[in-house]
Design an enzyme around this catalytic site. Sequence first.
Site, PDB file in Angstrom:
ATOM      1  N   ASP A 171       0.813  -1.067   0.047  1.00 38.85           N
ATOM      2  CA  ASP A 171       0.117   0.014  -0.013  1.00 38.85           C
ATOM      3  C   ASP A 171       1.030   1.177   0.144  1.00 38.85           C
ATOM      4  OD1 ASP A 171      -2.340   1.626   0.523  1.00 38.85           O
ATOM      5  OD2 ASP A 171      -1.660   1.739   2.497  1.00 38.85           O
ATOM      6  N   ASP A 184      -0.131   5.070   1.209  1.00 37.43           N
ATOM      7  CA  ASP A 184      -0.094   5.981   2.325  1.00 37.43           C
ATOM      8  C   ASP A 184      -0.199   5.105   3.792  1.00 37.43           C
ATOM      9  OD1 ASP A 184      -0.635   8.688   1.047  1.00 37.43           O
ATOM     10  OD2 ASP A 184      -2.269   7.556   0.025  1.00 37.43           O
ATOM     11  N   THR A 224      -2.648   0.969  -4.468  1.00 40.61           N
ATOM     12  CA  THR A 224      -2.987   2.045  -3.565  1.00 40.61           C
ATOM     13  C   THR A 224      -4.432   2.309  -4.129  1.00 40.61           C
ATOM     14  OG1 THR A 224      -2.869   4.433  -2.991  1.00 40.61           O
ATOM     15  CG2 THR A 224      -1.880   3.703  -5.056  1.00 40.61           C
ATOM     16  N   SER A 225      -5.477   3.001  -3.048  1.00 45.44           N
ATOM     17  CA  SER A 225      -6.637   3.459  -3.487  1.00 45.44           C
ATOM     18  C   SER A 225      -6.585   4.705  -4.129  1.00 45.44           C
ATOM     19  CB  SER A 225      -7.379   3.742  -2.141  1.00 45.44           C
ATOM     20  OG  SER A 225      -7.663   2.260  -1.729  1.00 45.44           O
ATOM     21  N   LYS A 260     -10.405  -1.509  -2.112  1.00 51.81           N
ATOM     22  CA  LYS A 260     -10.302  -2.150  -0.891  1.00 51.81           C
ATOM     23  C   LYS A 260     -11.401  -1.819   0.156  1.00 51.81           C
ATOM     24  CE  LYS A 260      -5.213  -1.117  -1.084  1.00 51.81           C
ATOM     25  NZ  LYS A 260      -4.184  -0.572  -0.611  1.00 51.81           N
ATOM     26  N   ASP A 267      -1.633  -0.712   6.333  1.00 47.22           N
ATOM     27  CA  ASP A 267      -1.579   0.051   7.700  1.00 47.22           C
ATOM     28  C   ASP A 267      -3.327   0.095   8.057  1.00 47.22           C
ATOM     29  OD1 ASP A 267      -2.326   3.425   7.162  1.00 47.22           O
ATOM     30  OD2 ASP A 267      -2.105   2.172   5.603  1.00 47.22           O
TER      31      ASP A 267
END
Length: 207
Positions: free
Chosen positions: A22, A24, A115-116, A147, A172
């Site tokens: 991921d 962030d 990543t989103s 996600k 995270d």
Amino acid sequence: MPASDRTSPTFRGQTYAAFLFDMDGTLLDSSPVVERVWTAWAQRHGYEPADVLAVCQGLQYRDTLRRFAKPDFDIEAEAASLLQAELDDIEGVVAIAGVQDLIAGLDPARWAIVTSAPKALAAIRLRAAGLPIPDHFITGESVGNGKPNPEGFLKAAALLGVPIGDCLVFEDSPAGVAAGKAAGARVAIVGDLVPASEGDLAISDYR
């Protein structure tokens, strides 16, 4: 070169087919920006900022907005406004301790980012943190389902040509950890947003 001929990454004494990160909260800390932008949004619309910040981590804009949308919300317009606010703000974006050294030692064909975040925002934040743009990059535009759906991690493993069950996901957020587990990967939890017991490994940083 076939995937089997490439150097497999290791972590905590275990070898994996690939690392799926991921971004962030996992590769870099963008929490000051996220807090500023989403707090301002919450205050404009009459929400308690803490309630919004508690759920926005790891989700695409639209998925967070749908949780709080009022009948007159234009979700696409709100998402575009939030993206622009985050594109314009990189103050305080820094790499997670030790991650530069970890990435520098990886075969580019053995790791990916999932990543989103939209690609433009992800690229800006990676550059701000002094991290490389990966050869294999799954962003918000790459998937139909964000996600906690496992689609992004499954796509990344397919791009790398490795079995998802042999990959280590670094995440995270609750949504990200759920996505990694649903994909069938091993999961290393970074930070303290998710209980350590939810993953296979738990770390505070990469040192």
